[in-house]
Design a protein around this motif. Structure first.
Motif, PDB file in Angstrom:
ATOM      1  N   TRP A 117       0.823  -1.218   0.000  1.00  0.00           N
ATOM      2  CA  TRP A 117       0.000   0.000   0.000  1.00  0.00           C
ATOM      3  C   TRP A 117       0.856   1.266   0.000  1.00  0.00           C
ATOM      4  CZ3 TRP A 117      -2.128   2.614   4.880  1.00  0.00           C
ATOM      5  CH2 TRP A 117      -2.897   3.732   4.534  1.00  0.00           C
ATOM      6  N   LEU A 118       1.760   1.386   0.968  1.00  0.00           N
ATOM      7  CA  LEU A 118       2.496   2.645   1.129  1.00  0.00           C
ATOM      8  C   LEU A 118       3.740   2.735   0.235  1.00  0.00           C
ATOM      9  CD1 LEU A 118       2.287   3.018   5.011  1.00  0.00           C
ATOM     10  CD2 LEU A 118       0.951   4.243   3.285  1.00  0.00           C
ATOM     11  N   VAL A 119       4.556   1.702   0.272  1.00  0.00           N
ATOM     12  CA  VAL A 119       5.819   1.780  -0.462  1.00  0.00           C
ATOM     13  C   VAL A 119       5.560   1.721  -1.971  1.00  0.00           C
ATOM     14  CG1 VAL A 119       8.043   0.684  -0.846  1.00  0.00           C
ATOM     15  CG2 VAL A 119       7.117   0.826   1.469  1.00  0.00           C
ATOM     16  N   ASP A 120       4.751   0.770  -2.399  1.00  0.00           N
ATOM     17  CA  ASP A 120       4.421   0.728  -3.821  1.00  0.00           C
ATOM     18  C   ASP A 120       3.586   1.943  -4.200  1.00  0.00           C
ATOM     19  OD1 ASP A 120       5.795  -1.631  -4.275  1.00  0.00           O
ATOM     20  OD2 ASP A 120       4.079  -2.881  -3.783  1.00  0.00           O
ATOM     21  N   GLY A 121       2.739   2.378  -3.279  1.00  0.00           N
ATOM     22  CA  GLY A 121       1.932   3.578  -3.542  1.00  0.00           C
ATOM     23  C   GLY A 121       2.822   4.788  -3.758  1.00  0.00           C
ATOM     24  N   ALA A 122       3.788   4.975  -2.872  1.00  0.00           N
ATOM     25  CA  ALA A 122       4.717   6.096  -3.013  1.00  0.00           C
ATOM     26  C   ALA A 122       5.530   5.947  -4.295  1.00  0.00           C
ATOM     27  CB  ALA A 122       5.650   6.167  -1.807  1.00  0.00           C
ATOM     28  N   ALA A 123       5.926   4.715  -4.578  1.00  0.00           N
ATOM     29  CA  ALA A 123       6.703   4.481  -5.796  1.00  0.00           C
ATOM     30  C   ALA A 123       5.887   4.849  -7.029  1.00  0.00           C
ATOM     31  CB  ALA A 123       7.141   3.020  -5.868  1.00  0.00           C
ATOM     32  N   ILE A 124       4.622   4.517  -7.024  1.00  0.00           N
ATOM     33  CA  ILE A 124       3.791   4.826  -8.195  1.00  0.00           C
ATOM     34  C   ILE A 124       3.651   6.345  -8.360  1.00  0.00           C
ATOM     35  CG2 ILE A 124       1.486   4.629  -9.188  1.00  0.00           C
ATOM     36  CD1 ILE A 124       1.272   1.871  -7.897  1.00  0.00           C
ATOM     37  N   VAL A 125       3.417   7.036  -7.233  1.00  0.00           N
ATOM     38  CA  VAL A 125       3.305   8.497  -7.315  1.00  0.00           C
ATOM     39  C   VAL A 125       4.594   9.087  -7.893  1.00  0.00           C
ATOM     40  CG1 VAL A 125       3.162  10.607  -5.928  1.00  0.00           C
ATOM     41  CG2 VAL A 125       1.598   8.709  -5.485  1.00  0.00           C
ATOM     42  N   ASN A 126       5.706   8.525  -7.481  1.00  0.00           N
ATOM     43  CA  ASN A 126       7.001   8.938  -8.003  1.00  0.00           C
ATOM     44  C   ASN A 126       7.170   8.604  -9.477  1.00  0.00           C
ATOM     45  OD1 ASN A 126       9.210  10.259  -6.910  1.00  0.00           O
ATOM     46  ND2 ASN A 126       9.508   8.664  -5.369  1.00  0.00           N
ATOM     47  N   GLN A 127       6.672   7.432  -9.847  1.00  0.00           N
ATOM     48  CA  GLN A 127       7.003   6.875 -11.157  1.00  0.00           C
ATOM     49  C   GLN A 127       6.056   7.289 -12.267  1.00  0.00           C
ATOM     50  OE1 GLN A 127       7.192   2.673 -10.438  1.00  0.00           O
ATOM     51  NE2 GLN A 127       8.975   2.866  -9.128  1.00  0.00           N
ATOM     52  N   VAL A 128       4.809   7.573 -11.904  1.00  0.00           N
ATOM     53  CA  VAL A 128       3.859   7.920 -12.961  1.00  0.00           C
ATOM     54  C   VAL A 128       4.364   9.100 -13.790  1.00  0.00           C
ATOM     55  CG1 VAL A 128       1.577   8.910 -13.357  1.00  0.00           C
ATOM     56  CG2 VAL A 128       1.795   6.825 -12.027  1.00  0.00           C
ATOM     57  N   PRO A 129       4.906  10.162 -13.153  1.00  0.00           N
ATOM     58  CA  PRO A 129       5.440  11.244 -13.986  1.00  0.00           C
ATOM     59  C   PRO A 129       6.617  10.802 -14.857  1.00  0.00           C
ATOM     60  CG  PRO A 129       5.178  11.968 -11.706  1.00  0.00           C
ATOM     61  CD  PRO A 129       4.967  10.496 -11.715  1.00  0.00           C
ATOM     62  N   LEU A 130       7.331   9.749 -14.423  1.00  0.00           N
ATOM     63  CA  LEU A 130       8.477   9.288 -15.213  1.00  0.00           C
ATOM     64  C   LEU A 130       8.045   8.643 -16.524  1.00  0.00           C
ATOM     65  CD1 LEU A 130      10.734   7.795 -12.397  1.00  0.00           C
ATOM     66  CD2 LEU A 130      10.992   9.974 -13.584  1.00  0.00           C
TER      67      LEU A 130
END
Lengths: 94, 356, 243
Positions: free
Chosen positions: B166-179
């Protein structure tokens, strides 16, 4: 010196009627292993697909509209592997 | 749309983030279709052409000319990302053997396997910049390249597997979507592919926590404990505050990075608040409250001194994670050598056949 | 061995797959190469998928209300019916590949025959899993050849692995004439498959009269109890909880 685990380019035919499309690359010591790895990595073993693996070093790139790389490319390596091209519909996880 | 894309698990839809990935994919195709001059006019025009491509939101491709610093920044970022996927398999892999049902075991195994796949996609993207995977693996193993410091925290209970999803993958997605809109083509394409798969990861984590928080009192306590331990390290995943971030400004100009650390962190917090409410769990921040003026949540910053300590090697599991990876690499050496020797023998045989 | 009930037969196949999956999954994050990590996880996932189908059906045959998780998590080692081969520790990569070669060379003809058997549920499971077994056999063969005919060290390790694991093969083919598929009938195909791989790999089949067995009657090696302790610990710590 030989590359212990050369780079292979992977092409997948998602279904009949379509041509093979470049989907990415991977490392493997020989063609047989490259083919197995490609199946695991790029198709997660969907049935009915056809996979080609080609040694990256065997690809000659014609890029008339591109300047050759300025970062000292090794002659036996192909830097032009447009990894992760879009994949035709119909193959899950591809 | 952030924060509204998760209802109860049964109605959770791809919603905002997945939608953004698809939009990025469409933008990639559209940009590719736009006609523009195909190559630099002369050797004097290289930098101008590069700037023009980036400015036009088109993609830089592997054999294009690029500033040396752009190439180095990309190699560092993509490699760190790849290393994070590979090291990140360990904390979750820690629970595969003990997963509490066969269904959960299968999902977790598939998830950890996906991460290995993501690591390989990313190493391949980095290799298009003229560095080999072996070199990158060496840089990881000798400590000269880092991975995300979040993976230096231990997974102590099953709920931690949920919290990571939930949190780590969630944070990663927020980070990665702009990439997915990054100016470098192979990285952008890898990220599109990865983000699509990651959304399943986040959902499975959320579902684990949802089940626990609606289960026995012991299970709910386990879920809350996991949230308590993972909340601040997850916020720290977005990196130091904007004022102290060393790489940000240039990366944003090059469109490698598209939002600042603090913007992404805020977006993540705003997303999580309602999701935590549905779980019935409490985010461990007494100062967390809605700010009507900012239209965002005020929240307590993570301990950046702790982040720096973990990055520099003194997190709870840094040594363990690296020792594990080095061990696996060393233990596998004889197998890789055997495969290489076998391939060489077969190649020699074929040569003889041809010669004969 | 006395004749087994359909429940016991199905349970033994399910337990083989479950314990094999548990062992293979131990390789995650530890494989010799990252690509191999993915491959081993794939095979573990196949075995786990087969285990779930088989244990679910076994529970239905028994009719006592036990589902896949009750059978996987709430039995002790003496109630497990898997063969000893799958519970042996992973050892090095050569031992794991030897185990996988023998297991898949047994499961492939077994599932293939099962696909034709009179029990519709088992036939359906067999027709799904035989394709997976073919892939496992392919993968194991490929590696046994590379290790056997690779370097001196890999040859030595691969031969040692075959020597170590071979005695556990006998148990797989104990006659069970009443079963939907009598394992004894699969032996010839198994021998032909394995002999071809070993020969190409420049390996030899050990001569041994030692044939440890007992798994099908719940008399296991010392290893199984540890494996189960780890697998079952969380589930058992929260009786009745949902996950």
């Amino acid at each position: 010196m030989t590359d212990p685990s050369p780079l292979w380019e992977v092409f997948v035919r998602a279904r009949r009627g379509l041509s093979h499309t470049h989907v990415g690359s991977l490392h493997a010591p020989d063609a047989e292993l490259a083919l197995r790895n490609a199946r695991d990595l790029y198709t997660r073993r969907q049935e009915g697909v056809s996979i080609w693996v080609v040694p990256a070093s065997a690809i000659t790139a014609s890029s008339p509209d591109e300047k050759d790389a300025f970062f000292d490319p090794a002659a036996d390596k192909v830097y032009r592997h447009p990894t992760f091209y879009e994949v035709p519909d119909g193959v899950a996880h591809l | 749309m952030y924060g509204n894309d998760f209802g109860a698990p049964e109605e959770a839809s791809g919603g905002g983030l997945l939608g953004e990935v698809e939009a990025a994919e469409a933008a990639l195709r559209e940009a590719a279709a736009r006609q523009r001059r195909g190559a630099p006019a002369s050797d004097d025009d290289l930098a101008g052409f590069f700037a023009e491509v980036v400015e036009a939101d088109q993609k830089i491709e592997p054999r294009d000319w690029m500033p040396e610093a752009y190439r180095k920044t990309l190699i560092r970022q993509i490699a760190q990302h790849a290393h994070s996927e590979i090291i990140g398999m360990q904390p979750e892999g820690n629970w595969i053997s003990r997963a509490p049902s066969l269904k959960r075991k299968a999902i977790l195994l598939a998830k950890v396997q996906d991460e290995a796949g993501h690591g390989l996609y990313l190493y391949a993207a980095a290799e298009t910049l003229g560095i080999s995977r072996d070199e990158l693996v060496d840089l990881l193993l000798n400590g000269r390249q880092k991975y995300s410091s979040i993976f230096n925290y231990p997974t102590l209970t099953w709920a931690d597997v949920g919290a990571i999803g939930w949190l780590v993958d969630g944070a990663a997605i927020v980070n990665q979507v702009p990439l997915c809109r990054c100016s470098y083509g192979p990285y952008a394409r890898a990220m599109i592919r990865i983000c699509k798969e990651e959304s399943f990861h986040q959902r499975q984590g959320y579902e684990i926590l949802h089940t626990l928080s609606h289960g026995t009192p012991e299970q709910k306590a386990m879920a809350q404990d996991a949230l308590d331990r993972w909340w601040y390290p997850s916020l720290a995943m977005f990196g130091p505050p904007d004022g102290e971030s060393t790489h940000s400004t240039q990366s944003m100009a090059w469109k490698i990075k598209r939002f600042s650390n603090d913007e992404l962190r805020q977006r993540f917090v705003d997303m999580c608040v309602q999701q935590a409410e549905i779980l019935g769990l409490t985010i461990p921040d007494p100062d967390l409250r809605w700010n009507d003026e900012r239209q965002a949540y005020d929240f307590t910053q993570p301990d950046y001194d702790e982040l720096m300590r973990v990055i520099s090697g003194d997190g709870p599991c840094n040594r363990q994670r690296m020792a594990h990876r080095r061990q696996a690499h060393a233990d596998g050496a004889w197998v890789r050598e055997a495969a290489t020797a076998y391939a060489a023998k077969r190649a020699a045989e074929n040569k003889e056949k041809v010669a004969a | 061995m006395s004749e087994r009930t359909p429940f016991e037969f199905t349970l033994s196949l399910g337990d083989d797959a479950l314990i094999a999956a548990q062992r293979l999954a131990e390789w995650t994050t530890r494989a010799p190469e990252m690509e191999e990590d993915i491959a081993l996880a794939n095979i573990a996932l196949d075995q786990l998928g087969a285990a779930r189908l088989l244990l679910t059906y076994a529970g239905e045959l028994e009719g006592a209300g036990r589902d896949e998780d009750a059978l996987a998590y709430l039995r002790d080692d003496r109630q497990f019916r898997n063969c000893l081969l799958v519970e042996l520790p992973n050892g090095d990569f050569a031992v794991t590949m030897a185990k996988l070669l023998f297991l898949s060379a047994y499961q492939l003809p077994l599932y293939t025959a099962l696909a034709e058997c009179a029990d519709e549920r088992l036939a359906a499971i067999g027709s799904k899993t035989r394709k997976e077994s073919a892939y496992h056999l392919d993968h194991a063969s490929l590696w046994v050849k590379r290790l056997g005919d690779g370097t001196e060290e890999s040859h030595r390790r691969m031969q040692a692995a075959v020597d170590q694991v071979w005695p556990y093969v006998a148990e797989l083919f104990a006659a069970d004439p009443g079963a939907p598929v009598d394992p004894a009938t699969l032996r010839a195909e198994f021998d032909a498959t394995v002999a071809a791989v070993l020969t190409e790999a420049t390996l030899t089949r050990p001569e041994t009269g030692w044939a440890p067995a007992g798994g099908r009657d719940g008399v296991h090696t010392e290893h199984l109890s540890y494996l189960l302790a780890e697998m079952q610990v969380l589930h058992r710590a929260h009786p009745g909880a949902q996950w």
